[in-house]
Each structure stands twice: as structure tokens, then as C-alpha cells.
Scaffold this motif. Structure first.
Motif, mmCIF file in Angstrom:
data_model
loop_
_atom_site.group_PDB
_atom_site.id
_atom_site.type_symbol
_atom_site.label_atom_id
_atom_site.label_comp_id
_atom_site.label_asym_id
_atom_site.label_seq_id
_atom_site.Cartn_x
_atom_site.Cartn_y
_atom_site.Cartn_z
ATOM 1 N N GLU A 41 -16.863 8.259 6.474
ATOM 2 C CA GLU A 41 -16.197 7.304 8.085
ATOM 3 C C GLU A 41 -16.900 7.673 9.390
ATOM 4 O O GLU A 41 -16.530 8.370 10.481
ATOM 5 C CB GLU A 41 -14.737 8.045 8.804
ATOM 6 N N ASP A 42 -18.887 8.081 8.858
ATOM 7 C CA ASP A 42 -19.584 8.514 10.254
ATOM 8 C C ASP A 42 -20.421 7.594 11.103
ATOM 9 O O ASP A 42 -20.176 7.618 12.258
ATOM 10 C CB ASP A 42 -20.735 8.851 9.420
ATOM 11 N N PHE A 43 -19.109 5.549 10.883
ATOM 12 C CA PHE A 43 -19.248 4.849 11.715
ATOM 13 C C PHE A 43 -18.225 4.642 12.826
ATOM 14 O O PHE A 43 -16.696 4.512 11.821
ATOM 15 C CB PHE A 43 -19.550 3.519 11.508
ATOM 16 N N ILE A 44 -17.771 3.361 13.535
ATOM 17 C CA ILE A 44 -17.036 3.829 14.399
ATOM 18 C C ILE A 44 -17.206 1.849 15.024
ATOM 19 O O ILE A 44 -18.228 1.472 15.386
ATOM 20 C CB ILE A 44 -16.652 4.341 15.935
ATOM 21 N N ALA A 45 -16.000 1.227 14.842
ATOM 22 C CA ALA A 45 -16.467 -0.705 14.786
ATOM 23 C C ALA A 45 -15.402 -0.940 16.076
ATOM 24 O O ALA A 45 -14.314 -0.338 15.998
ATOM 25 C CB ALA A 45 -16.403 -1.271 13.846
ATOM 26 N N SER A 46 -15.525 -1.726 17.087
ATOM 27 C CA SER A 46 -14.617 -2.167 17.800
ATOM 28 C C SER A 46 -14.397 -3.875 18.023
ATOM 29 O O SER A 46 -16.207 -4.115 18.210
ATOM 30 C CB SER A 46 -14.560 -1.161 18.521
ATOM 31 N N SER A 84 -10.065 -0.744 17.213
ATOM 32 C CA SER A 84 -11.099 0.012 16.556
ATOM 33 C C SER A 84 -10.599 0.500 14.927
ATOM 34 O O SER A 84 -9.688 0.507 14.792
ATOM 35 C CB SER A 84 -12.093 0.424 17.335
ATOM 36 N N CYS A 85 -12.068 0.551 14.989
ATOM 37 C CA CYS A 85 -11.826 1.839 13.443
ATOM 38 C C CYS A 85 -12.969 2.590 13.525
ATOM 39 O O CYS A 85 -13.947 2.594 13.313
ATOM 40 C CB CYS A 85 -11.158 0.355 12.542
ATOM 41 N N PHE A 86 -12.135 3.330 12.056
ATOM 42 C CA PHE A 86 -13.281 4.380 11.447
ATOM 43 C C PHE A 86 -14.309 3.642 10.359
ATOM 44 O O PHE A 86 -13.183 2.601 10.258
ATOM 45 C CB PHE A 86 -13.037 5.433 11.143
ATOM 46 N N GLY A 87 -14.813 3.811 9.832
ATOM 47 C CA GLY A 87 -16.120 3.241 8.705
ATOM 48 C C GLY A 87 -17.122 3.471 8.168
ATOM 49 O O GLY A 87 -17.654 4.479 8.458
ATOM 50 N N GLY A 88 -17.332 3.223 7.120
ATOM 51 C CA GLY A 88 -18.443 3.620 6.689
ATOM 52 C C GLY A 88 -18.677 4.902 5.407
ATOM 53 O O GLY A 88 -17.242 5.432 6.155
ATOM 54 N N HIS A 89 -18.917 5.106 4.266
ATOM 55 C CA HIS A 89 -18.819 6.546 3.845
ATOM 56 C C HIS A 89 -18.392 7.538 4.863
ATOM 57 O O HIS A 89 -18.862 7.927 5.890
ATOM 58 C CB HIS A 89 -20.303 7.200 3.148
ATOM 59 N N TRP A 148 -12.699 -1.726 8.314
ATOM 60 C CA TRP A 148 -13.697 -1.797 7.868
ATOM 61 C C TRP A 148 -13.113 -1.282 6.329
ATOM 62 O O TRP A 148 -11.726 -0.637 5.992
ATOM 63 C CB TRP A 148 -14.776 -0.219 8.249
ATOM 64 N N ASN A 149 -14.067 -1.806 5.463
ATOM 65 C CA ASN A 149 -13.390 -1.979 4.218
ATOM 66 C C ASN A 149 -13.979 0.221 3.149
ATOM 67 O O ASN A 149 -14.732 0.295 4.016
ATOM 68 C CB ASN A 149 -14.172 -2.547 2.960
ATOM 69 N N PRO A 150 -12.712 0.332 3.183
ATOM 70 C CA PRO A 150 -12.348 2.019 2.958
ATOM 71 C C PRO A 150 -12.636 2.321 1.395
ATOM 72 O O PRO A 150 -13.164 3.344 0.954
ATOM 73 C CB PRO A 150 -10.965 2.615 2.554
ATOM 74 N N ALA A 151 -13.585 1.085 0.483
ATOM 75 C CA ALA A 151 -13.684 1.405 -0.602
ATOM 76 C C ALA A 151 -15.320 0.561 -1.132
ATOM 77 O O ALA A 151 -16.170 1.490 -1.382
ATOM 78 C CB ALA A 151 -12.922 0.759 -1.405
ATOM 79 N N ILE A 152 -15.432 -0.066 0.094
ATOM 80 C CA ILE A 152 -16.806 -0.662 0.128
ATOM 81 C C ILE A 152 -17.314 -0.509 1.430
ATOM 82 O O ILE A 152 -17.146 -1.150 2.520
ATOM 83 C CB ILE A 152 -16.953 -2.051 -0.349
ATOM 84 N N PRO A 153 -18.130 0.936 1.546
ATOM 85 C CA PRO A 153 -18.464 1.215 3.425
ATOM 86 C C PRO A 153 -19.487 -0.070 3.575
ATOM 87 O O PRO A 153 -20.137 -0.169 4.724
ATOM 88 C CB PRO A 153 -19.666 2.170 2.402
ATOM 89 N N GLY A 154 -19.956 -1.125 2.898
ATOM 90 C CA GLY A 154 -20.291 -2.524 3.118
ATOM 91 C C GLY A 154 -20.281 -3.470 3.260
ATOM 92 O O GLY A 154 -20.602 -4.502 3.527
ATOM 93 N N LEU A 155 -18.725 -3.375 3.766
ATOM 94 C CA LEU A 155 -17.557 -4.855 3.719
ATOM 95 C C LEU A 155 -17.155 -4.534 4.829
ATOM 96 O O LEU A 155 -16.629 -3.752 4.931
ATOM 97 C CB LEU A 155 -17.136 -4.789 2.471
ATOM 98 N N VAL A 181 -6.178 6.594 13.304
ATOM 99 C CA VAL A 181 -6.699 8.497 12.971
ATOM 100 C C VAL A 181 -7.117 8.166 11.571
ATOM 101 O O VAL A 181 -7.284 7.572 11.249
ATOM 102 C CB VAL A 181 -5.758 8.927 13.334
ATOM 103 N N SER A 182 -8.645 9.437 11.696
ATOM 104 C CA SER A 182 -9.250 9.336 10.482
ATOM 105 C C SER A 182 -8.594 9.720 9.054
ATOM 106 O O SER A 182 -7.505 10.435 9.619
ATOM 107 C CB SER A 182 -10.540 10.281 10.933
ATOM 108 N N LYS A 183 -9.247 9.632 8.254
ATOM 109 C CA LYS A 183 -8.184 10.248 6.688
ATOM 110 C C LYS A 183 -8.090 11.649 7.365
ATOM 111 O O LYS A 183 -7.084 11.925 6.844
ATOM 112 C CB LYS A 183 -9.568 10.012 5.667
ATOM 113 N N ASN A 184 -8.851 12.230 7.755
ATOM 114 C CA ASN A 184 -8.356 13.839 7.775
ATOM 115 C C ASN A 184 -8.107 14.413 8.952
ATOM 116 O O ASN A 184 -7.119 15.419 8.644
ATOM 117 C CB ASN A 184 -10.019 14.819 7.424
ATOM 118 N N GLY A 185 -6.961 12.869 9.399
ATOM 119 C CA GLY A 185 -6.263 13.664 10.182
ATOM 120 C C GLY A 185 -6.931 14.178 11.656
ATOM 121 O O GLY A 185 -5.829 14.836 12.682
ATOM 122 N N ARG A 186 -8.081 14.688 11.711
ATOM 123 C CA ARG A 186 -8.450 15.372 12.907
ATOM 124 C C ARG A 186 -8.847 14.978 14.102
ATOM 125 O O ARG A 186 -8.738 15.513 14.649
ATOM 126 C CB ARG A 186 -10.060 15.992 12.771
#
Length: 501
Positions: free
Chosen positions: A420-425, A413-418, A458-465, A371-376
């Protein structure tokens, strides 16, 4: 206006604007009669006149022309029969002894450009935008243009700064793929069997990986170089480790096993000590877990119908009968637990008033979800279908992402990036897929693993990791392209087949 050939405002409005700015109040009042026909509401003219005369009155007072001010008050403002309370307040300003006193009492900037601009902004609201240009319209348009360019930028992965100072309007905004985490930075080979799960801590300083080799390895992320190094190994998970969950404050880590595992391990990450090893019964299957946001409780369950809420010592607080749980998530309200079950759905369970409701219904088994950080938003990995995005509030399927190969393996899979604009699986075709949240086609396919990729984080604090775990026994750490000469970078691109189309 000449260059674009479009007229910004009605000639009468331009004339009116100039007269107000120059303080020619009688002319401005005449202009109002010309504008009357273009107005939305007929009584707006009275309000606009009132605002004009109020400014005229205050400017006379400031200049010490008390008689003229009195004349405006009695002969022009009062006959409008509008807002008599305000007229009483205005008449009180006649008693002000000097200009500073007047400006303070009236909360007014004084005669000049500033107060007249503010007056124009107020007058503007009574006129349609097609007649008179709204204030700061150009700035608004430029900001919208910048936001649109950012929205269309596939690889935009930096903090959104909406001020215009930080961008150039001379060229279109574009982020290079080379700043995006699709280059292998490290291959971690310490596990000696399939790696089933990986998850960065909430603060982004550590990565936990779980393997069939019975161990969990905690890796430390270097804040400068973003390189990972082995911090400690947690051993003894006889069945292997198929799922991991960090506590909200990253003090604890819970490890679960595969389907036939009836145990759950709660480790103190700081000390490396086992705080709790929990097993209710040997028939249980405890394969997934989720922390309550308070960090004092967690829920766990499995496909044999177990669904428990426990405290940190493994004591059972609540139990929900007859739910065959595939994957769990606690929402931010601290009450609702989302569980995907063997009926191809996700339901919301409230442990306080013991109610449950349907939220998502799929046509195939939901193998895992997050689930995304905002729960939506919820991101589901659906057997034979791939990755689906659901809106939990409106309870609708938003998007199906294409490209990934998924059979009946559990892939995370996961949400990620600043933002949470991206999705990776991960995928059964040995690749990692990345999508922009708004697009169905992948923007990157990362190659390198040689067997199924089970999990990405996806690293929550480093959007490029980003990290990925695979059946090939390795964990790959992905980051931006290293800074190399341009010829060498072309050679690197083979690592990352491009799908910008």
C-alpha cells in the motif's frame, strides 16, 4: 580501506582479531590490555578474558591435553572470580570421554574457524564499533543502501525482497514507469449512465461497479491477461448505486444508494440472488456501509441521523442515535466503527460498551474516507481541500496531497500497490491522480475520462491493476504499458502526462 582512505578499525583491534582467529591465546590476552583504554566499561575486560580462556580450555580438552586444560581452569579462569557457576559447568566437561561427547555437552562447534568466529562476535559486543568493526557490517550497509534506493524509487511496486542475492549492486535500483498502472487497458461501457462507484473484491478476482442506471455489474478478472469480462448484472436499485462493500470472504456484496435512498441491498455474488433488502423507515437515508471483520454483521447509516448495526438478514442489532453519517469503516478489532459525520470529524464508536471518542477533526466536510489494511492510516477526501492522510493511532494529519480538484462531490480515493505504498484518487478535472504515499506531488496523472472521476479502486492482489469510475458512463481499467517497440511507447506516453519533477 586503501581505496576509501577510511580506517575501519583500530590497529590493536586488528591484531587482536588475528590472534584470536589463529588461537594464539596468550598474545590475544596481551592485546586486551592495549584495548582496555578504549573500552566503554572497565569490567568488560574480565568478561572478555573469561570468554577467551573458556575457548582456550575447550580447545585443550578437545585435543586431549587434559593437564593443560586443568591448568587453565585452576590457574587462569578461577582467579578471575567471575561466573563461578559457569566454572563448575566447565569443570564437568573434564569427564567427557571423547571429543564428540564434549562438543555435544558444551554445545560448541569444536576447535576451528567456526567457533572462533562466534567467539569474536561475542567479544565484539564489548568494544565500541569505532574500535573494532562490527560483524557483517558491509552486508548491513549494502542492505541499507538497497532499501534506501527502493524507498526513493517512485514507481517501486513489486514485492520487497530484502536479501542481497536478488539485486545488483553494480547499478542503482530503478523501476520504470512503464511497469506502473497508468495506461488504459480496457474501457468498460456496459453502464448506460454515470458510474458512481467501483470496488475490487478482497481476493482481487472480481470488480463491482455501481451506476445511476440502477444496476450493479460484477466483472471477472482474468488471472492471466488481467482483462475484465462481465460476469453478472444485479438490477433494480431504483435510486442508483452510490456505494458498494464486499463481505470479508467476498460471498456477499452490499449496495447503497444516494442521499435520498432509504434501502440497502445485500446480494449473494456467487448465485446472483438478493439475500436481503433492508429498509427501516422511508425517512431513512442509508448511503454508506461497512462490514464487521467477522462477516456476520455490518453497520450502515446516512446523513439523516441513522446509524445501525445489522445481521445478514437485515435485523437491527444496535442503533446509535443522533449521528449524521457520511462514511463508515470497521476496524480489525471487530468492536470499533469509524464514522465521518456532518461535523467535519471522524469518531470511533464502540457498539459493545457504547462509548465514542474523537479521532480526526478537519476544517471542511469529510466526504469519504478509507483505512489502510493495518488499520493505522486513514485516507480522507475533504470537500474543497482534496486528499488528506491521517495517522489514526497518533491522531495527526500526516500529509496533504496536491493536484486534485475537489468541490462538494463525493470522490473516493484508495491505497494501493504492494505494501500500500501508493494513493490514487479521482478528481473533478476528469483525471485520476496517483501519489507515492510519502510525497505530496502526484507521480502520475491519468487522462482519458471526459467527466468527473468519482471513484478509483486498486486491485489488492494484482499491484499493477487499477479501475476508475466516472460520470462519463465508463469504467477504465489501468495497467502497465503493453510490450511494444520503443518508438511506439513514446506515442503512448501522451496518455499519461509525466510529473516526475
Amino acid at each position: 580501506m586503501q581505496e576509501s582512505g577510511c580506517r575501519l578499525e583500530h590497529p590493536s583491534a586488528t591484531k587482536f582479531r588475528n590472534h584470536v582467529m589463529e588461537g594464539e591465546w596468550d598474545k590475544a590476552e596481551n592485546d586486551l590490555n592495549e584495548l582496555r583504554a578504549l573500552m566503554h566499561s572497565p569490567n568488560a575486560i574480565v568478561r572478555m578474558k573469561f570468554l577467551l580462556l573458556q575457548q582456550k580450555y575447550l580447545e585443550y580438552l578437545e585435543d586431549g591435553k587434559v593437564l593443560e586444560a586443568l591448568q587453565v581452569l585452576r590457574g587462569e579462569l578461577t582467579p578471575l572470580k567471575y561466573n563461578t557457576d559457569r566454572i563448575h559447568v566447565l569443570s564437568g566437561y573434564l569427564m567427557c570421554s571423547h571429543a564428540e561427547d564434549l562438543r555435544a555437552k558444551a554445545e560448541w562447534e569444536g576447535k576451528g574457524t567456526a567457533s572462533r568466529c562466534r567467539l569474536l562476535d561475542k567479544l565484539q559486543t564489548y568494544l565500541p564499533p569505532s574500535v573494532m568493526l562490527p560483524p557483517r557490517r558491509l552486508q548491513t550497509l549494502l542492505r541499507q543502501a538497497v532499501e534506501l534506493q527502493r524507498d526513493r524509487c517512485l514507481y517501486h511496486n513489486t514485492k520487497l525482497d530484502s536479501s542481497l542475492d536478488s539485486v545488483s549492486l553494480l547499478v542503482d535500483h530503478v523501476c520504470s514507469r512503464k511497469q506502473f498502472p497508468c495506461y488504459t487497458q480496457q474501457i468498460l461501457t456496459e453502464h448506460c449512465n454515470e458510474v458512481w462507484f467501483c470496488k475490487f473484491s478482497n481476493d482481487g478476482t472480481k470488480l463491482a461497479t455501481g451506476s445511476k442506471d440502477t444496476t450493479v455489474i460484477i466483472w471477472q478478472v482474468d488471472p492471466e491477461s488481467h482483462q475484465l469480462k462481465l460476469l453478472r448484472t444485479l438490477e433494480g436499485h431504483a435510486y442508483g448505486v452510490a456505494y458498494l462493500a464486499w463481505s470479508p470472504d467476498d460471498t456477499y456484496l452490499i449496495a447503497c444508494g444516494p442521499d435520498d435512498c432509504s434501502e440497502l441491498w445485500l446480494w449473494n455474488v456467487q448465485t446472483g440472488e438478493l439475500r436481503t433488502k433492508m429498509s427501516q423507515s422511508h425517512e431513512d437515508s442509508l448511503t454508506t456501509v461497512a462490514w464487521n471483520p467477522d462477516g456476520k454483521r455490518f453497520v450502515t447509516g446516512g446523513q439523516r441521523g441513522q446509524f445501525y448495526q445489522c445481521d445478514l438478514d437485515g435485523n437491527l442489532l444496535d442503533s446509535w442515535e443522533g449521528v449524521r453519517v457520511q462514511c463508515l469503516w470497521c476496524l480489525g478489532d471487530g468492536r470499533t466503527v469509524l464514522a465521518s459525520d456532518t461535523h467535519q470529524r471522524i469518531r470511533g464508536y464502540n457498539f459493545e460498551d457504547l462509548t465514542d471518542r474523537n479521532i480526526v477533526q478537519e476544517d471542511h466536510p469529510v466526504m469519504s474516507f478509507t483505512v489502510s489494511k493495518n488499520g493505522r492510516l486513514a485516507l480522507l477526501n475533504v470537500a474543497t481541500q482534496g486528499v488528506h492522510l491521517w495517522d489514526l493511532q497518533d491522531r495527526v494529519l500526516v500529509r496533504k496531497y496536491q493536484g486534485v480538484t475537489q468541490g462538494f462531490y463525493t470522490i473516493h480515493s484508495c491505497f494501493g500497490g504492494h505494501n500500500e505504498d501508493f494513493i490514487a484518487s479521482g478528481s473533478e478535472d476528469h483525471k485520476v491522480y496517483i501519489w507515492h504515499r510519502r510525497g505530496e506531488l502526484p507521480i502520475a496523472e491519468l487522462t482519458g475520462h471526459t467527466r468527473t472521476v468519482n471513484c478509483v479502486s486498486w486491485n489488492p492482489a494484482i499491484p499493477g491493476l487499477m479501475a476508475s469510475a466516472s460520470d462519463d458512463g465508463t469504467v477504465r481499467v489501468w495497467g502497465p504499458a503493453p510490450f511494444l517497440e520503443s518508438q511506439e511507447v513514446d506515442g503512448l506516453n501522451e496518455n499519461c502526462s509525466n510529473m516526475d519533477s
